[in-house]
Design a protein around this motif. Structure first.
Motif, PDB file in Angstrom:
ATOM      1  N   ALA A  50       0.831  -1.217   0.000  1.00 12.84           N
ATOM      2  CA  ALA A  50       0.000   0.000   0.000  1.00 12.84           C
ATOM      3  C   ALA A  50       0.859   1.258   0.000  1.00 12.84           C
ATOM      4  CB  ALA A  50      -0.934  -0.012   1.213  1.00 12.84           C
ATOM      5  N   GLU A  51       1.913   1.270   0.806  1.00  9.86           N
ATOM      6  CA  GLU A  51       2.779   2.444   0.873  1.00  9.86           C
ATOM      7  C   GLU A  51       3.440   2.723  -0.474  1.00  9.86           C
ATOM      8  OE1 GLU A  51       6.150   4.245   3.819  1.00  9.86           O
ATOM      9  OE2 GLU A  51       6.231   2.090   3.432  1.00  9.86           O
ATOM     10  N   GLY A  52       3.889   1.683  -1.152  1.00 10.18           N
ATOM     11  CA  GLY A  52       4.525   1.867  -2.451  1.00 10.18           C
ATOM     12  C   GLY A  52       3.593   2.493  -3.468  1.00 10.18           C
ATOM     13  N   LEU A  53       2.357   2.055  -3.493  1.00 11.42           N
ATOM     14  CA  LEU A  53       1.400   2.618  -4.448  1.00 11.42           C
ATOM     15  C   LEU A  53       0.988   4.036  -4.065  1.00 11.42           C
ATOM     16  CD1 LEU A  53      -0.568  -0.592  -5.280  1.00 11.42           C
ATOM     17  CD2 LEU A  53       0.791   0.775  -6.855  1.00 11.42           C
ATOM     18  N   LEU A  54       0.880   4.314  -2.773  1.00 12.08           N
ATOM     19  CA  LEU A  54       0.601   5.688  -2.348  1.00 12.08           C
ATOM     20  C   LEU A  54       1.725   6.616  -2.801  1.00 12.08           C
ATOM     21  CD1 LEU A  54      -0.813   5.166   1.253  1.00 12.08           C
ATOM     22  CD2 LEU A  54      -2.045   6.099  -0.715  1.00 12.08           C
ATOM     23  N   MET A  55       2.952   6.169  -2.657  1.00 11.90           N
ATOM     24  CA  MET A  55       4.101   6.978  -3.074  1.00 11.90           C
ATOM     25  C   MET A  55       4.112   7.209  -4.586  1.00 11.90           C
ATOM     26  SD  MET A  55       6.973   5.438  -0.483  1.00 11.90           S
ATOM     27  CE  MET A  55       8.309   6.405  -1.139  1.00 11.90           C
TER      28      MET A  55
END
Length: 106
Positions: A50-55
Motif C-alpha cells: 500500500a505504501e509503495g502505491l501511495l508513493m
C-alpha cells in the motif's frame, strides 16, 4: 503526521495483531472495479504494498472486514485521478476498520 502515516498506521497495527490476515487488492479502471485475479497479500506484505502505491500517486481506500465466507481480511482499493465510489462490501460482511488517502502526501 503525514496523510500516508495517518492511513497506514492503523493498517500496520491490524497486520501486527493479526499475523495471518490477508489482503485482497481491487483496482479501479475504466469506471469499474476489478480484483487482482483472486491473489492475496500476506500480512507482512500489506502495508509495504500500500505504501509503495501511495508513493506512486495512487489513491487508497482500505477496509478491515469480518466476512463469513472469506474470514477476516483487508480489502485494498486503488485508483488514479478522481476518487471513485469504492466497491460494495461483500454481503454479510462487517466493516471493522478502514482508512483512505488521496495518494498525495501532505
Amino acid at each position: 503526521m503525514s496523510e500516508f502515516e495517518a492511513v497506514l498506521d492503523p493498517l500496520a497495527r491490524i497486520t501486527r495483531k493479526h499475523k495471518t490476515i490477508e489482503a485482497y487488492v481491487y483496482w479501479h479502471k475504466d469506471t469499474a472495479w476489478s480484483d487482482a485475479a483472486g491473489e492475496s497479500l500476506d500480512a507482512e506484505e500489506i502495508v509495504f504494498y500500500a505504501e509503495g502505491l501511495l508513493m506512486e500517486g495512487f489513491g487508497l481506500a482500505w477496509d478491515h472486514l469480518a466476512d463469513p465466507q472469506l474470514g477476516d481480511h483487508i480489502r485494498l482499493c486503488f485508483w488514479q485521478g478522481a476518487r471513485p465510489v469504492p466497491p460494495a462490501s461483500p454481503q454479510g460482511s462487517t466493516r471493522l476498520a478502514g482508512g483512505e488517502s488521496s495518494g498525495n502526501p501532505v
